[in-house]
Design a protein around this motif. Sequence first.
Motif, PDB file in Angstrom:
ATOM      1  N   MET A  27       0.868  -1.178   0.000  1.00 16.30           N
ATOM      2  CA  MET A  27       0.000   0.000   0.000  1.00 16.30           C
ATOM      3  C   MET A  27       0.902   1.224   0.000  1.00 16.30           C
ATOM      4  O   MET A  27       1.875   1.269   0.752  1.00 16.30           O
ATOM      5  N   PHE A  28       0.612   2.147  -0.877  1.00 15.66           N
ATOM      6  CA  PHE A  28       1.417   3.355  -0.946  1.00 15.66           C
ATOM      7  C   PHE A  28       0.562   4.508  -1.433  1.00 15.66           C
ATOM      8  O   PHE A  28      -0.452   4.309  -2.089  1.00 15.66           O
ATOM      9  N   GLY A  29       0.967   5.714  -1.054  1.00 20.97           N
ATOM     10  CA  GLY A  29       0.204   6.884  -1.453  1.00 20.97           C
ATOM     11  C   GLY A  29       0.732   8.140  -0.802  1.00 20.97           C
ATOM     12  O   GLY A  29       1.832   8.168  -0.258  1.00 20.97           O
ATOM     13  N   ILE A  30      -0.093   9.173  -0.857  1.00 18.78           N
ATOM     14  CA  ILE A  30       0.231  10.482  -0.303  1.00 18.78           C
ATOM     15  C   ILE A  30      -0.943  10.923   0.563  1.00 18.78           C
ATOM     16  O   ILE A  30      -2.096  10.785   0.166  1.00 18.78           O
ATOM     17  N   THR A  31      -0.649  11.485   1.719  1.00 16.08           N
ATOM     18  CA  THR A  31      -1.691  11.951   2.637  1.00 16.08           C
ATOM     19  C   THR A  31      -2.311  13.257   2.157  1.00 16.08           C
ATOM     20  O   THR A  31      -1.789  13.906   1.248  1.00 16.08           O
TER      21      THR A  31
END
Length: 101
Positions: A27-31
């Motif tokens: 899981m990866f992303g930007i807040t």
Amino acid sequence: MNYAAEIYHVHHYSFRTTFEDGHTHRMFGITTPGILRGNTHVHHYHGATTLDDGHVHYYGGVTGPAIYLLRGGHVHYYQGVTTFNDRHRHAYAGNDSPSYP
């Protein structure tokens, strides 16, 4: 201290879920930008895991408060569980990448 200026930033995150039903997911992303909480701040996050074992899971939540680092900057702690798909769910936990606003 100008809290509005301090929280105008985002964090990148990348975790591996727990091993369940013979596999894990990434899981990866930007807040989102920071949200004031008293004398600190938090961030919202959400997304979908990688496609592994023929399916994905969804996740989302609110980070923990800022954890300030000795050499400057800060991180946030994440903890939660994914949605229930393909007869199972996964847990995840960890810190995001440091931010130096």
